[in-house]
Design a protein around this motif. Structure first.
Motif, PDB file in Angstrom:
ATOM      1  N   GLY A 194     -15.599 -41.031  37.672  1.00 12.53           N
ATOM      2  CA  GLY A 194     -15.306 -39.621  37.877  1.00 12.53           C
ATOM      3  C   GLY A 194     -14.170 -39.383  38.853  1.00 12.53           C
ATOM      4  N   LEU A 195     -13.501 -38.247  38.655  1.00 12.48           N
ATOM      5  CA  LEU A 195     -12.546 -37.737  39.637  1.00 12.48           C
ATOM      6  C   LEU A 195     -13.233 -36.526  40.258  1.00 12.48           C
ATOM      7  CD1 LEU A 195      -9.774 -37.890  40.987  1.00 12.48           C
ATOM      8  CD2 LEU A 195      -8.846 -36.512  39.119  1.00 12.48           C
ATOM      9  N   ILE A 196     -13.535 -36.666  41.530  1.00 14.99           N
ATOM     10  CA  ILE A 196     -14.443 -35.718  42.169  1.00 14.99           C
ATOM     11  C   ILE A 196     -13.678 -34.828  43.151  1.00 14.99           C
ATOM     12  CG2 ILE A 196     -16.674 -35.555  43.370  1.00 14.99           C
ATOM     13  CD1 ILE A 196     -16.698 -37.441  40.871  1.00 14.99           C
ATOM     14  N   GLY A 197     -13.844 -33.528  43.042  1.00 12.58           N
ATOM     15  CA  GLY A 197     -13.198 -32.602  43.971  1.00 12.58           C
ATOM     16  C   GLY A 197     -14.144 -32.218  45.091  1.00 12.58           C
ATOM     17  N   GLY A 198     -14.770 -31.060  44.959  1.00 11.31           N
ATOM     18  CA  GLY A 198     -15.611 -30.507  46.024  1.00 11.31           C
ATOM     19  C   GLY A 198     -16.620 -31.481  46.617  1.00 11.31           C
ATOM     20  N   ALA A 199     -17.314 -32.218  45.774  1.00 12.24           N
ATOM     21  CA  ALA A 199     -18.369 -33.108  46.283  1.00 12.24           C
ATOM     22  C   ALA A 199     -17.796 -34.316  47.034  1.00 12.24           C
ATOM     23  CB  ALA A 199     -19.258 -33.579  45.131  1.00 12.24           C
TER      24      ALA A 199
ATOM     25  N   TYR B 115     -10.040 -37.112  32.282  1.00 12.52           N
ATOM     26  CA  TYR B 115     -10.222 -35.901  31.463  1.00 12.52           C
ATOM     27  C   TYR B 115     -10.917 -34.854  32.316  1.00 12.52           C
ATOM     28  CZ  TYR B 115     -12.413 -32.611  28.303  1.00 12.52           C
ATOM     29  OH  TYR B 115     -12.853 -31.449  27.722  1.00 12.52           O
ATOM     30  N   GLU B 116     -10.226 -33.743  32.522  1.00 14.97           N
ATOM     31  CA  GLU B 116     -10.789 -32.672  33.334  1.00 14.97           C
ATOM     32  C   GLU B 116     -10.659 -31.344  32.608  1.00 14.97           C
ATOM     33  OE1 GLU B 116     -10.680 -34.072  37.758  1.00 14.97           O
ATOM     34  OE2 GLU B 116      -9.000 -32.757  37.341  1.00 14.97           O
ATOM     35  N   PRO B 117     -11.724 -30.891  31.942  1.00 14.17           N
ATOM     36  CA  PRO B 117     -11.643 -29.573  31.320  1.00 14.17           C
ATOM     37  C   PRO B 117     -11.440 -28.526  32.414  1.00 14.17           C
ATOM     38  CG  PRO B 117     -13.896 -30.449  31.220  1.00 14.17           C
ATOM     39  CD  PRO B 117     -13.045 -31.522  31.814  1.00 14.17           C
TER      40      PRO B 117
ATOM     41  N   GLY C 163     -13.759 -35.420  35.154  1.00 12.45           N
ATOM     42  CA  GLY C 163     -13.684 -34.585  36.356  1.00 12.45           C
ATOM     43  C   GLY C 163     -14.019 -33.149  36.029  1.00 12.45           C
ATOM     44  N   GLY C 164     -14.731 -32.508  36.926  1.00 14.52           N
ATOM     45  CA  GLY C 164     -15.102 -31.109  36.722  1.00 14.52           C
ATOM     46  C   GLY C 164     -16.524 -30.878  37.163  1.00 14.52           C
ATOM     47  N   SER C 165     -16.674 -30.475  38.444  1.00 10.69           N
ATOM     48  CA  SER C 165     -17.994 -30.157  39.004  1.00 10.69           C
ATOM     49  C   SER C 165     -19.003 -31.297  38.893  1.00 10.69           C
ATOM     50  CB  SER C 165     -18.552 -28.878  38.365  1.00 10.69           C
ATOM     51  OG  SER C 165     -17.707 -27.786  38.655  1.00 10.69           O
ATOM     52  N   VAL C 166     -18.526 -32.529  39.088  1.00  9.47           N
ATOM     53  CA  VAL C 166     -19.482 -33.649  39.177  1.00  9.47           C
ATOM     54  C   VAL C 166     -20.151 -33.572  40.546  1.00  9.47           C
ATOM     55  CG1 VAL C 166     -19.798 -36.161  39.176  1.00  9.47           C
ATOM     56  CG2 VAL C 166     -18.094 -35.107  37.659  1.00  9.47           C
TER      57      VAL C 166
ATOM     58  N   TRP D 171     -11.871 -25.466  32.705  1.00  5.04           N
ATOM     59  CA  TRP D 171     -12.950 -24.501  32.903  1.00  5.04           C
ATOM     60  C   TRP D 171     -14.121 -25.065  33.713  1.00  5.04           C
ATOM     61  CZ3 TRP D 171     -17.217 -26.506  30.351  1.00  5.04           C
ATOM     62  CH2 TRP D 171     -16.950 -27.421  29.322  1.00  5.04           C
ATOM     63  N   ALA D 172     -14.122 -26.369  33.937  1.00  2.11           N
ATOM     64  CA  ALA D 172     -15.227 -26.978  34.703  1.00  2.11           C
ATOM     65  C   ALA D 172     -14.805 -27.360  36.123  1.00  2.11           C
ATOM     66  CB  ALA D 172     -15.733 -28.221  33.957  1.00  2.11           C
ATOM     67  N   ILE D 173     -13.538 -27.107  36.477  1.00  6.60           N
ATOM     68  CA  ILE D 173     -13.058 -27.553  37.792  1.00  6.60           C
ATOM     69  C   ILE D 173     -13.368 -26.515  38.862  1.00  6.60           C
ATOM     70  CG2 ILE D 173     -11.017 -28.133  39.157  1.00  6.60           C
ATOM     71  CD1 ILE D 173      -9.801 -29.349  36.652  1.00  6.60           C
ATOM     72  N   GLY D 174     -14.169 -26.932  39.828  1.00 12.15           N
ATOM     73  CA  GLY D 174     -14.485 -26.069  40.954  1.00 12.15           C
ATOM     74  C   GLY D 174     -15.306 -24.844  40.573  1.00 12.15           C
ATOM     75  N   THR D 175     -15.825 -24.810  39.368  1.00 12.98           N
ATOM     76  CA  THR D 175     -16.535 -23.619  38.895  1.00 12.98           C
ATOM     77  C   THR D 175     -18.044 -23.785  38.969  1.00 12.98           C
ATOM     78  OG1 THR D 175     -16.548 -24.519  36.655  1.00 12.98           O
ATOM     79  CG2 THR D 175     -14.721 -23.035  37.240  1.00 12.98           C
TER      80      THR D 175
ATOM     81  N   GLY E 166      -0.496 -35.034  37.228  1.00 11.63           N
ATOM     82  CA  GLY E 166      -0.876 -34.131  36.152  1.00 11.63           C
ATOM     83  C   GLY E 166      -2.125 -33.314  36.395  1.00 11.63           C
ATOM     84  N   HIS E 167      -2.579 -33.258  37.641  1.00  6.81           N
ATOM     85  CA  HIS E 167      -3.780 -32.464  37.897  1.00  6.81           C
ATOM     86  C   HIS E 167      -3.552 -31.031  37.407  1.00  6.81           C
ATOM     87  CE1 HIS E 167      -7.062 -30.416  39.831  1.00  6.81           C
ATOM     88  NE2 HIS E 167      -7.644 -31.596  39.932  1.00  6.81           N
ATOM     89  N   SER E 168      -4.600 -30.414  36.897  1.00 11.21           N
ATOM     90  CA  SER E 168      -4.439 -29.070  36.310  1.00 11.21           C
ATOM     91  C   SER E 168      -3.950 -28.055  37.336  1.00 11.21           C
ATOM     92  CB  SER E 168      -5.759 -28.598  35.699  1.00 11.21           C
ATOM     93  OG  SER E 168      -6.715 -28.424  36.711  1.00 11.21           O
TER      94      SER E 168
ATOM     95  N   GLY F 275     -12.152 -39.636  44.914  1.00 11.01           N
ATOM     96  CA  GLY F 275     -12.326 -38.322  45.542  1.00 11.01           C
ATOM     97  C   GLY F 275     -10.967 -37.683  45.778  1.00 11.01           C
ATOM     98  N   ASN F 276     -10.752 -36.530  45.142  1.00 11.33           N
ATOM     99  CA  ASN F 276      -9.507 -35.796  45.332  1.00 11.33           C
ATOM    100  C   ASN F 276      -9.783 -34.680  46.340  1.00 11.33           C
ATOM    101  OD1 ASN F 276      -7.168 -34.336  45.167  1.00 11.33           O
ATOM    102  ND2 ASN F 276      -7.509 -33.608  43.067  1.00 11.33           N
ATOM    103  N   TRP F 277      -9.262 -34.863  47.542  1.00  9.83           N
ATOM    104  CA  TRP F 277      -9.581 -33.909  48.605  1.00  9.83           C
ATOM    105  C   TRP F 277      -8.782 -32.606  48.482  1.00  9.83           C
ATOM    106  CZ3 TRP F 277     -10.088 -36.914  53.919  1.00  9.83           C
ATOM    107  CH2 TRP F 277     -11.079 -37.896  53.786  1.00  9.83           C
ATOM    108  N   LYS F 278      -7.794 -32.605  47.609  1.00  9.93           N
ATOM    109  CA  LYS F 278      -6.949 -31.401  47.427  1.00  9.93           C
ATOM    110  C   LYS F 278      -6.407 -30.966  48.794  1.00  9.93           C
ATOM    111  CE  LYS F 278      -9.513 -30.531  43.231  1.00  9.93           C
ATOM    112  NZ  LYS F 278     -10.048 -29.591  42.242  1.00  9.93           N
ATOM    113  N   MET F 279      -6.228 -29.650  49.042  1.00 13.92           N
ATOM    114  CA  MET F 279      -5.661 -29.227  50.335  1.00 13.92           C
ATOM    115  C   MET F 279      -6.795 -28.909  51.315  1.00 13.92           C
ATOM    116  SD  MET F 279      -2.637 -26.440  51.082  1.00 13.92           S
ATOM    117  CE  MET F 279      -3.693 -25.000  51.178  1.00 13.92           C
TER     118      MET F 279
HETATM  119  O1  LIG Z   1      -9.694 -33.539  41.045  1.00 17.09           O
HETATM  120  C1  LIG Z   1     -10.859 -33.183  40.918  1.00 17.09           C
HETATM  121  C2  LIG Z   1     -11.227 -32.165  39.965  1.00 17.09           C
HETATM  122  O2  LIG Z   1     -10.325 -31.109  39.965  1.00 17.09           O
HETATM  123  C3  LIG Z   1     -12.664 -31.733  40.006  1.00 17.09           C
HETATM  124  O3  LIG Z   1     -12.878 -30.859  41.058  1.00 17.09           O
HETATM  125  P1  LIG Z   1     -14.400 -30.336  41.328  1.00 17.09           P
HETATM  126  O4  LIG Z   1     -15.240 -31.561  41.403  1.00 17.09           O
HETATM  127  O5  LIG Z   1     -14.325 -29.569  42.612  1.00 17.09           O
HETATM  128  O6  LIG Z   1     -14.759 -29.484  40.147  1.00 17.09           O
END
Ligand SMILES: O=C[C@H](O)COP(=O)(O)O
Length: 249
Positions: A230-235, A165-167, A210-213, A169-173, A93-95, A8-12
């Motif tokens: 998976g590398l999971i952001g929002g969820a 692998y994180e396309p 990774g990308g909207s899982v 266009w699928a991140i947080g979208t 290397g996160h996008s 889980g990547n909590w980002k900021m």
């Molecule tokens: O690091 C996680 C990815 O950027 C995916 O983020 P997301 O699950 O919010 O699309």
């Protein structure tokens, strides 16, 4: 048998109190699993996260680091600093680092080398933008990202590399690569590594998607043979959602 990983990547996101609440929920709700489960809170909360999860199998990892050990790099954090609080895995290397902070493949090669030199494990992120996919250049782009940042590594170094692998266009979208698109790219990545190194090495690399899982799509994505987690952001910011994704692996 490759390691299955859900990170889980909590980002900021999440201040100190919110971090404590979420970690307590995650520790309490973690299902029985053979997968590695990881969380990457913000830098200011890493030390506390390590302490709070000391009796849990959930690993605390970092979202980024600098390549130097120390020095005049205002605002940065180094591998030895992470090591000193018990962190041994870092996302590189996160996008969002590439897009908003100008991180290039060349810089990332230095960061990867620095992390490996300190015996850290790297979750290396890469993936194409929408224009690359629309113009049919996504395979070429992904291959170049791997080649530029990782193909100077010795075969042994790959024991500590996890790919994500994180396309873009699928991140947080809310838009996800289809399970078939994810499988197609993951298989391609394994082939590129096979061609550069060998098949045995490529078979051992965990490749995360990774990308909207989300809980609703995780099982299908994870069912693909070359998707190892998976590398999971929002969820990952909602305990029940993240744990449902862990259950899906
Ligand atoms: O690091 C996680 C990815 O950027 C995916 O983020 P997301 O699950 O919010 O699309």
């Amino acid at each position: 048998m490759r390691n299955k990983i859900v990170a889980g990547n909590w980002k900021m996101n999440k201040d100190r109190e919110e971090t404590e609440v979420l970690l307590a929920e995650l520790a309490a709700k973690l299902p029985d699993t053979t997968a590695e489960v990881m969380v990457a809170p913000t830098f200011v909360n890493l030390q506390e996260a390590v302490r709070l999860l000391e009796n849990s199998t959930i690993q605390v990892i970092a979202q980024n680091m600098h390549y130097a050990d120390n020095g005049a790099f205002t605002g940065e954090i180094s591998a030895p600093m992470l090591n000193s609080i018990g962190i041994d895995t870092v996302i590189l290397g996160h996008s969002e680092r590439r897009a908003y902070f100008g991180e290039t493949d060349e810089l990332l090669a230095k960061k990867v080398a620095a992390a490996l030199e300190k015996n850290m494990r790297v979750i290396f992120c890469f993936g194409e933008e929408l224009e690359d996919r629309k113009s049919g250049k996504h395979f070429e782009l992904v291959e170049s990202q791997l080649r530029n940042a990782l193909f100077n590594l010795e075969a042994d170094d790959w024991n500590r590399i996890v790919l994500a692998y994180e396309p873009v266009w699928a991140i947080g979208t809310g838009e996800t690569a289809s399970p078939e698109q994810a499988q197609e790219m993951h298989a391609f990545i394994r082939k590129v590594i096979t061609d550069k190194y060998n098949g045995e090495l490529a078979e051992k690399i965990s490749i995360l998607y990774g990308g909207s899982v989300k809980p609703g799509n995780a099982k299908e994505i994870f069912s693909k043979p070359d998707v190892d987690g998976g590398l999971i952001g929002g969820a990952s910011l909602v305990a029940d959602d993240f744990m449902a994704i862990v259950e899906a692996i």
